[in-house]
Scaffold this active site. Structure first.
Site, PDB file in Angstrom:
ATOM      1  N   ASP A  11      10.650  29.598  10.990  1.00  0.00           N
ATOM      2  CA  ASP A  11      11.401  30.453  11.903  1.00  0.00           C
ATOM      3  C   ASP A  11      11.541  29.706  13.220  1.00  0.00           C
ATOM      4  O   ASP A  11      10.538  29.423  13.892  1.00  0.00           O
ATOM      5  CB  ASP A  11      10.679  31.782  12.108  1.00  0.00           C
ATOM      6  CG  ASP A  11      11.577  32.840  12.755  1.00  0.00           C
ATOM      7  OD1 ASP A  11      12.723  32.510  13.091  1.00  0.00           O
ATOM      8  OD2 ASP A  11      11.116  33.982  12.912  1.00  0.00           O
ATOM      9  N   ASP A 105      18.495  30.477  11.424  1.00  0.00           N
ATOM     10  CA  ASP A 105      17.269  29.900  11.978  1.00  0.00           C
ATOM     11  C   ASP A 105      16.019  30.227  11.177  1.00  0.00           C
ATOM     12  O   ASP A 105      14.912  30.052  11.683  1.00  0.00           O
ATOM     13  CB  ASP A 105      17.082  30.392  13.421  1.00  0.00           C
ATOM     14  CG  ASP A 105      16.880  31.895  13.508  1.00  0.00           C
ATOM     15  OD1 ASP A 105      17.316  32.606  12.581  1.00  0.00           O
ATOM     16  OD2 ASP A 105      16.283  32.358  14.496  1.00  0.00           O
ATOM     17  N   GLU A 106      16.175  30.650   9.939  1.00  0.00           N
ATOM     18  CA  GLU A 106      15.011  31.126   9.185  1.00  0.00           C
ATOM     19  C   GLU A 106      15.209  30.841   7.707  1.00  0.00           C
ATOM     20  O   GLU A 106      16.304  31.026   7.166  1.00  0.00           O
ATOM     21  CB  GLU A 106      14.852  32.629   9.414  1.00  0.00           C
ATOM     22  CG  GLU A 106      13.618  33.241   8.824  1.00  0.00           C
ATOM     23  CD  GLU A 106      13.530  34.733   9.119  1.00  0.00           C
ATOM     24  OE1 GLU A 106      12.544  35.349   8.687  1.00  0.00           O
ATOM     25  OE2 GLU A 106      14.459  35.284   9.758  1.00  0.00           O
TER      26      GLU A 106
END
Length: 517
Positions: A11, A105-106
């Site tokens: 993350d 983003d993860e």
């Protein structure tokens, strides 16, 4: 559950805001808020400096400005975020063929499937190397969680924030989970959490102690059984590399409620055009057209129409959305509109009725057939933040949380010739010269910079680059011919390509508002 912590969850830390700070040296170490800057805008991401003032994601932007009046407020730059995200995902794909992106983003990674790690020591070494590589390539930081299941790996990455790594050894799950809030478990939102609280269950240990039968009685069979297993640390969900999208959709939140029925219909048509553009861009078609209307009193209505077969035809989608709008009362005002397509497929089944209607209309007007280029151009639509979505975006967003993004929508009706057409053209020019806080620009004399603020016919620009010292500020006329929008620069100097390739170590292995800085 695995015997080794070989499921990794990455993350990125305050991704949008951190990317803005990396791109703008004058904002480093200062509060930065990214989101919609209009009166109904919503915070997409806040930097850790801004979070100290109480600003957080999904907060109304007006409230954020009250809490942190001196923060820099910027519009999202999804071109930059997507480029950086691709750099990160490329690193993850070097670790394993099983990478499950959850957002820009993860992502989850199955380290065992790629041979990157088979025990706790190997997993930790891989995680630390990944963090170093991410920083080398992007200049940003990410938090890593390692565990024997997806649920625990995600919990571990939350514990690791910011810029850390946490590894949960198999066998310690219940001890770790016990004292934590029930909200930490997947599927427990505010409503379920409150329901459990009224039943006297506030921690994960309370759920495990209540027993499966009690949770089934409270929550139903499927949810109760699943929650009981997770409370005991069990989660056997695999990392899935390819996840089928369930829908494609776009929506806009308006700064001022729309009351004019003609304007509402025009906005629906524009949304339909953008939606079809995304649908075609993803190489998909859909069978069900969905209209979403949020009225002045925040009541939200959703209407849908299922077609005879999947389609990516602009006329079909636009007409279906218009028919759905006819059944919605908008007299009190509309604050949000959305158009989506569900029931996705990889093929199309042309709507013969729509084709026949188009042919009749062309014959009646004496016009010939519409060229393929014109049809494709109309349907290309503006593809701003987002794209194919697993579900309808909540609150706007590009997924960026309530961001009004009407600029650039394709298919705006052409104004007729004469005075009205001249006015429309002037308005179009003014729209093109609208400068948004945070926008990338380039000046023929001063080089690359970004918009710090604009208004009253002026635009203020700070000229700096990601690898430079904080730059100087200059103000220009909004229509200055020497100032033009530009593409974002890479965040790390010396990258020969953008997005950049893997770092050498891994390549060898082969594996309108204003910003106040």
């Amino acid at each position: 559950m695995r015997a080794a912590p070989t499921i990794l969850h990455l993350d990125m830390d305050a991704f949008y805001a951190a990317a803005e700070q990396a791109a703008k040296p004058s904002l480093r170490g200062k509060p930065v808020v990214v989101g919609g800057l209009g009166p109904r805008g919503v915070v997409a991401t806040a930097s850790y400096e801004a979070r100290r003032f109480g600003v957080h994601s999904a907060m109304p932007m007006a409230q954020a400005r009250r809490l942190a009046p001196n923060a820099a407020y910027l519009v999202p730059r999804f071109t930059l975020y997507r480029a950086v995200s691709e750099q990160v995902m490329e690193l993850l794909r070097g670790l394993s063929p099983l990478v499950e992106p959850l957002s820009l983003d993860e992502a989850f990674v199955d380290l065992e499937a790629g041979g990157a790690a088979r025990d706790a020591a190997g997993a930790r070494e891989t995680g630390e190397r990944l963090r170093r590589d991410i920083h080398e390539v992007t200049g940003l930081t990410g938090s890593v969680g390692l565990a024997g299941s997806k649920m625990l790996a995600k919990i571990a990455s939350e514990e690791a924030k910011p810029d850390g790594l946490v590894l949960i050894e198999p066998g310690t799950e219940r001890e770790l989970l016990g004292p934590k809030s029930v909200r930490i478990l997947p599927g427990v939102g505010p409503a379920t959490g409150e329901h459990l609280r009224r039943a006297g269950m506030t921690t994960v240990a309370d759920l495990a102690g209540a027993g499966e039968d009690e949770l089934v009685r409270l929550l139903g069979k499927a949810h109760g059984e699943s929650l009981y297993r997770m409370a005991r640390g069990y989660d056997d969900r695999p990392v899935v590399a390819e996840r089928d999208a369930k829908s494609v959709s776009v929506e806009d939140t308006f700064d001022v409620d729309l009351h004019d029925r003609v304007r509402v219909r025009m906005e629906v048509e524009r949304l339909a055009e953008r939606c079809v553009g995304r649908l075609r861009g993803a190489g998909r078609s859909g069978r069900t057209v969905v209209l979403k209307v949020r009225r002045y009193d925040f009541s939200t209505l959703t209407r849908s129409e299922t077609l005879r077969g999947p389609t990516d035809d602009l006329v079909v989608v636009r007409e279906a959305a218009a028919r759905l709008l006819e059944g919605v009362d908008t007299t009190g005002g509309v604050r949000l509109l959305g158009v989506g397509v569900t029931g996705l497929a990889d093929y199309t089944q042309e709507d013969l009725f729509a084709q026949a209607a188009a042919e009749r209309a062309a014959a009646e007007t004496g016009g010939g057939e519409t060229s393929g280029e014109e049809a494709d151009g109309t349907g290309a639509g503006g593809t701003d933040a987002g794209g194919v979505q697993g579900q309808w975006p909540s609150g706007g967003a590009a997924g960026a949380g309530g961001i009004a993004s009407r600029a650039g929508a394709a298919g705006v009706p052409v104004e007729p010739a004469g005075p009205q057409g001249a006015v429309g053209a002037a308005e179009e020019v003014r729209e093109e010269r609208r400068w948004m806080a945070g926008q990338d620009v380039r000046h023929t004399e001063y080089g690359a910079g970004w918009v710090q603020g604009s208004g009253l016919g002026r635009v203020t620009v700070r000229f700096e680059e990601p690898w430079s010292a904080p730059g100087r500020v200059r103000t220009f006329r909004a229509d200055d011919p020497e100032l033009a929008p530009s593409d974002p620069l890479p965040l790390v100097a010396g990258q020969s390509s953008w997005p950049a390739s893997l770092p050498k170590s891994r390549s060898v292995e082969g594996g309108g508002g204003s910003a106040r800085p």
